[in-house]
Design a protein around this motif. Structure first.
Motif, PDB file in Angstrom:
ATOM      1  N   UNK A 185      -4.100  12.026   5.633  1.00 59.31           N
ATOM      2  CA  UNK A 185      -3.750  11.260   4.503  1.00 59.31           C
ATOM      3  C   UNK A 185      -2.485  10.715   4.787  1.00 59.31           C
ATOM      4  N   UNK A 186      -2.356   9.659   4.804  1.00 64.93           N
ATOM      5  CA  UNK A 186      -0.766   9.145   4.658  1.00 64.93           C
ATOM      6  C   UNK A 186      -0.350   8.416   3.524  1.00 64.93           C
ATOM      7  N   UNK A 187       0.703   9.022   3.343  1.00 70.80           N
ATOM      8  CA  UNK A 187       1.679   8.629   2.120  1.00 70.80           C
ATOM      9  C   UNK A 187       3.402   7.835   2.381  1.00 70.80           C
ATOM     10  N   UNK A 188       3.870   6.837   1.934  1.00 69.75           N
ATOM     11  CA  UNK A 188       4.446   5.400   2.636  1.00 69.75           C
ATOM     12  C   UNK A 188       5.292   5.733   0.924  1.00 69.75           C
ATOM     13  N   UNK A 189       6.413   7.026   1.278  1.00 67.62           N
ATOM     14  CA  UNK A 189       7.032   6.983  -0.132  1.00 67.62           C
ATOM     15  C   UNK A 189       8.048   5.953  -0.182  1.00 67.62           C
ATOM     16  N   UNK A 219       1.663  10.591  -6.770  1.00 67.89           N
ATOM     17  CA  UNK A 219       1.095   9.777  -6.078  1.00 67.89           C
ATOM     18  C   UNK A 219       0.406  11.203  -4.923  1.00 67.89           C
ATOM     19  N   UNK A 220       0.319  12.281  -5.759  1.00 68.65           N
ATOM     20  CA  UNK A 220      -0.076  13.280  -4.947  1.00 68.65           C
ATOM     21  C   UNK A 220      -1.055  13.994  -5.904  1.00 68.65           C
ATOM     22  N   UNK A 221      -0.909  13.685  -6.796  1.00 70.47           N
ATOM     23  CA  UNK A 221      -2.284  13.865  -7.770  1.00 70.47           C
ATOM     24  C   UNK A 221      -3.562  12.778  -7.786  1.00 70.47           C
ATOM     25  N   UNK A 244       0.692  -0.697   0.245  1.00 70.87           N
ATOM     26  CA  UNK A 244      -0.339  -0.340   0.114  1.00 70.87           C
ATOM     27  C   UNK A 244       0.985   1.403   0.079  1.00 70.87           C
ATOM     28  N   UNK A 245       0.707   2.201  -1.040  1.00 74.47           N
ATOM     29  CA  UNK A 245       1.751   3.149  -1.188  1.00 74.47           C
ATOM     30  C   UNK A 245       1.118   4.250   0.039  1.00 74.47           C
ATOM     31  N   UNK A 246      -0.780   4.450  -0.426  1.00 76.08           N
ATOM     32  CA  UNK A 246      -1.274   5.357   0.201  1.00 76.08           C
ATOM     33  C   UNK A 246      -2.103   5.017   1.019  1.00 76.08           C
ATOM     34  N   UNK A 247      -2.770   5.460   1.953  1.00 71.02           N
ATOM     35  CA  UNK A 247      -3.921   5.852   3.000  1.00 71.02           C
ATOM     36  C   UNK A 247      -4.493   6.964   2.553  1.00 71.02           C
ATOM     37  N   UNK A 248      -5.897   7.394   2.280  1.00 76.69           N
ATOM     38  CA  UNK A 248      -6.823   8.181   2.485  1.00 76.69           C
ATOM     39  C   UNK A 248      -8.129   7.956   3.046  1.00 76.69           C
ATOM     40  N   UNK A 249      -7.968   9.281   4.174  1.00 75.71           N
ATOM     41  CA  UNK A 249      -9.609   8.480   5.172  1.00 75.71           C
ATOM     42  C   UNK A 249      -9.713   7.380   4.902  1.00 75.71           C
ATOM     43  N   UNK A 250      -8.977   6.363   5.137  1.00 81.25           N
ATOM     44  CA  UNK A 250      -8.851   5.259   5.450  1.00 81.25           C
ATOM     45  C   UNK A 250      -9.191   4.053   4.441  1.00 81.25           C
TER      46      UNK A 250
END
Ligand SMILES: Nc1nc2c(ncn2[C@@H]2O[C@H](COP(=O)(O)OP(=O)(O)OP(=O)(O)O)[C@@H](O)[C@H]2O)c(=O)[nH]1
Ligand SMILES: [Mg+2]
Length: 403
Positions: free
Chosen positions: A396-400, A260-262, A215-221
């Motif tokens: 928001x979490x992002x896992x670079x 990823x930001x997009x 998983x590279x990111x989590x957006x509101x769960x």
């Protein structure tokens, strides 16, 4: 392409209605749209000219419910039958899992039927698919017409493929659902046979969901998996970047992070749109698609662009949906949007002064062009501030390190 999500027990297939002009492809979709139970179908999208000839494609999402323990969805498309729309047919056919070939039963249509079937064979071949091992159902349509040939004659003269056939009078609704069922069965049987179900024409390296997908990111769960992100990134690259399509693989960490930001922004927007009850109707989608095509000057140019960028019809449809949602959300966030976007006189003249060389026709001629440029700029800024506002109230979490 078949998309199977084993974790969610979902399978999604693409069926394309193919055949010569006026054979009744669009009519088939209209009948299915009428007959399918509410809740099982989406809107029927038809991109047609005044005379009701299909210009681009028709599209109907359909939910077949539970088939062998999998929730089964079909995306139905028609191609435009007119001879000169070959490049569109090729695009619509990309990623197809099955074809319904709608033949016109009239004797005088023999050549057109044969030509269209040959065209189907060669287009599939260009996508690396042998028609003989591909799920094709032939519909003998227009059985009601006085000039309709005997079915035995049609079988002998057209069906060299030895495909299963169904008789129909689509205009009255006869045989339409039988054809759809026969085709769906053929497609689903093949998926079960093949196991993985990923067809040779799959344009993107989609893989069946694995248990432990990074998983590279989590957006509101909501998780953004790495595969999902890479698909998104690739499509965005193809849509926006001018360079070689394959250079996608050379993207550096910085560009990947930007992308990823997009995707995070996009996810936030979609979540918010859902919360606000924004829905898209068919007229909006049609208008948006036509607007996208217009930007290219002609449909042929648009097709060429899609082909050269390896984009699929689904990619373009998703982009259209995104554009509509952005516009709707902007309106929600800024009720006086139109007034906000109108550039003040001073700004227009200032822009002209500093870009004089670009407007040899003088200030008056340049006026509307400059206004449009400034409106677009303002719009982009508003979209950005809408995104940052959304981010402000989200988790928001992002896992670079997982990129
Ligand atoms: N008599 C008769 N007419 C039919 C039948 N099915 C369709 N039609 C008519 O044939 C005409 C063309 O039908 P469409 O469904 O628009 O044909 P199409 O294959 O989508 O045509 P293109 O989009 O140009 O490729 C329409 O006037 C339909 O009403 C049928 O079974 N019998
Ligand atoms: Mg049509």
């Amino acid at each position: 392409m078949v998309q199977i999500n084993f974790a969610r027990k979902e399978v999604s297939c693409k069926l394309v209605y193919y055949g010569p002009g006026m054979s009744g492809k669009t009519t088939n979709l209209q009948v299915i749209h009428q007959k399918a139970p509410q809740g099982a179908k989406g809107d029927l999208i038809a991109i047609a000219t005044e005379g009701d000839r299909t210009l681009f494609f028709d599209f109907l999402p359909l939910d077949l419910g539970n088939v062998k323990g999998m929730s089964t969805k079909f995306q139905l498309y028609t191609v435009p039958g007119q001879v000169y729309y070959a490049s569109t047919r090729k695009l619509v056919l990309q990623g197809a899992d099955g074809v319904v070939f709608v033949a016109d039963s009239q004797k005088k249509k023999l050549e057109e039927n044969l030509e269209s079937l040959k065209d189907l064979e060669s287009t599939l071949k260009e996508n690396g698919i042998d028609i003989r091992s591909f799920p094709v159902v032939i519909q003998w349509n227009k059985r009601d017409l006085p000039d309709a040939a005997d079915v035995a004659w049609l079988e002998e003269n057209i069906n060299w493929l030895k495909a299963p056939t169904v008789e129909a009078v689509a205009a009255r609704g006869d045989g339409v659902m039988t054809t759809l069922k026969a085709s769906a069965k053929l497609v689903l049987d093949r998926i079960n046979e093949k196991g993985s179900g990923i067809s040779a024409s799959t344009p993107l390296p989609t893989q069946p969901a694995k248990k432990e997908e990074p998983v590279v990111g989590i957006v509101n769960g909501a998780n953004i998996t790495r595969n999902y992100f890479l698909d998104y990134c690739q499509v965005q690259y193809r849509m926006t970047v001018q360079g070689d399509v394959d250079d996608f693989h050379k993207l550096g960490k910085k560009e990947l992070l930007e992308s990823l930001n997009g995707l995070v922004n996009h996810t936030l927007l979609m979540q918010e749109a859902k919360k606000s009850g924004i829905s898209i109707d068919k007229k909006q989608l049609e208008a948006q698609l036509i607007q996208m095509i217009r930007k290219f000057g002609s449909r042929e140019k648009f097709d060429k662009w899609m082909e050269s960028r390896l984009l699929t019809m689904d990619n373009v449809k998703n982009e259209a949906v995104k554009n509509i949602v952005v516009a709707a959300m902007l309106k929600n966030s800024y009720p006086d949007l139109a007034a906000m976007m109108e550039p003040p006189v001073g700004e227009v003249s200032g822009y002209f002064e500093s870009h004089k060389a670009a407007f040899p026709g003088g200030a008056e001629q340049a006026d509307e062009k400059i206004k449009q440029i400034l409106r677009n700029k303002k719009r982009r800024a508003l979209v950005e501030s809408m995104y940052s506002e959304l981010r402000g109230k989200s988790k928001v979490s992002v896992f670079e390190d997982k990129l």
